[in-house]
Design a protein around this motif. Structure first.
Motif, PDB file in Angstrom:
ATOM      1  N   ASP A 156       0.833  -1.204   0.000  1.00  0.00           N
ATOM      2  CA  ASP A 156       0.000   0.000   0.000  1.00  0.00           C
ATOM      3  C   ASP A 156       0.867   1.254   0.000  1.00  0.00           C
ATOM      4  N   ARG A 157       1.953   1.232   0.796  1.00  0.00           N
ATOM      5  CA  ARG A 157       2.844   2.395   0.866  1.00  0.00           C
ATOM      6  C   ARG A 157       3.550   2.618  -0.471  1.00  0.00           C
ATOM      7  N   ARG A 158       4.022   1.532  -1.089  1.00  0.00           N
ATOM      8  CA  ARG A 158       4.684   1.669  -2.400  1.00  0.00           C
ATOM      9  C   ARG A 158       3.712   2.207  -3.448  1.00  0.00           C
ATOM     10  N   LYS A 159       2.471   1.693  -3.401  1.00  0.00           N
ATOM     11  CA  LYS A 159       1.480   2.162  -4.374  1.00  0.00           C
ATOM     12  C   LYS A 159       1.160   3.643  -4.152  1.00  0.00           C
ATOM     13  N   LEU A 160       1.053   4.049  -2.884  1.00  0.00           N
ATOM     14  CA  LEU A 160       0.778   5.450  -2.576  1.00  0.00           C
ATOM     15  C   LEU A 160       1.907   6.351  -3.075  1.00  0.00           C
ATOM     16  N   LEU A 161       3.150   5.904  -2.845  1.00  0.00           N
ATOM     17  CA  LEU A 161       4.300   6.686  -3.298  1.00  0.00           C
ATOM     18  C   LEU A 161       4.349   6.744  -4.821  1.00  0.00           C
ATOM     19  N   ASP A 163       1.790   6.504  -6.874  1.00  0.00           N
ATOM     20  CA  ASP A 163       0.705   7.393  -7.322  1.00  0.00           C
ATOM     21  C   ASP A 163       1.095   8.857  -7.152  1.00  0.00           C
ATOM     22  N   TRP A 164       1.748   9.153  -6.016  1.00  0.00           N
ATOM     23  CA  TRP A 164       2.160  10.541  -5.770  1.00  0.00           C
ATOM     24  C   TRP A 164       3.199  10.994  -6.787  1.00  0.00           C
TER      25      TRP A 164
END
Length: 249
Positions: A156-161, A163-164
């Protein structure tokens, strides 16, 4: 003439019933007791070897030697020792006269109590092993669950980063496109019209203007490239720092 066969049938039936109760055949029992006899040289070591194999020396009817197994079954000792004469047996066990031995019925009570103790100890050990296995399985499942949760959190953290970073790249691209369009509108607004357009072509002003615009476009593209490279390097640093924080590096 028929009495001996009947006696033999009775003995065979008794031995079969003992085998069913104990799970040990006559041959196995004789081998165990015979080995205890062959491997020892005196009465004390023989009795100890018998006990180590699960047999207790006791006094039977008519002051005879018997052995009692862990299931409380009584067996004539002389019949278990093939080829051993009565005189030899008595000589070996001179230190253990029958009248000094425990009666077979008392020995039965003793070995049954001993067997019950062994069974309880076995059950305790099996329960302890089962509890340990269950505990180990519980810890393993808890660890696997925690690892799965951590993997999900990392993903989830990798995906959030990711996306950002995608949003920042798009924002820079939109900003550069807007600037390019602004330059184009500014040039169009300054472009000569009418008689001034004719004079510009005649005097060569147009050629000079085109040269300056091309040079400006090259500088603008170089600036755009530097901005994209700077953004890419920052994103790479953020990914590396994030991996270090999460313990992946």
């Amino acid at each position: 003439t028929d009495r001996f066969p009947d006696h033999q049938k009775t003995e065979n039936l008794t031995e079969k019933q003992q085998e069913e109760r104990t799970g040990t055949t006559k041959e196995q029992r004789m081998e165990e007791i015979g080995k205890a006899w062959r491997d020892t040289a005196d009465g004390r070591s023989f009795v100890q070897a018998l006990e180590a194999s699960g047999y207790t020396l006791a006094r039977g009817d008519q002051r005879s030697y018997v052995v009692v197994d862990l299931y409380g079954e009584i067996h004539s000792l002389s019949r278990q020792l093939k080829g051993v004469k009565s005189k030899e047996l008595k000589a070996r066990l001179a230190g253990y006269p029958p009248d000094k031995l425990t009666a077979a019925t008392e020995a039965q009570d003793h070995v049954r109590s001993k067997r019950q103790t062994l069974l309880l100890e076995k059950q305790r050990q099996e329960h302890a092993l089962a509890s340990h296995a269950a505990s180990a399985r519980g810890r393993r499942e808890a660890l696997q669950h925690a690892q799965a949760q951590r993997r999900d959190a990392l993903e989830d953290r990798r995906k959030l980063l990711a996306d950002w970073h995608a949003l920042e790249r798009k924002a820079l691209s939109d900003l550069q496109s807007a600037r390019t369009e602004g330059v184009a509108r500014e040039r169009a607004a300054r472009h000569p019209k009418g008689i001034l357009a004719v004079l510009s072509r005649i005097t060569g002003y147009n050629a000079l203007t085109v040269f300056r615009q091309k040079r400006q476009d090259r500088q603008l593209q170089q600036e755009y490239g530097l901005q994209k490279q700077a953004l890419k390097r920052r994103h790479e640093r953020e990914i590396t720092i994030d991996a270090v924080i999460l313990g992946e590096i």
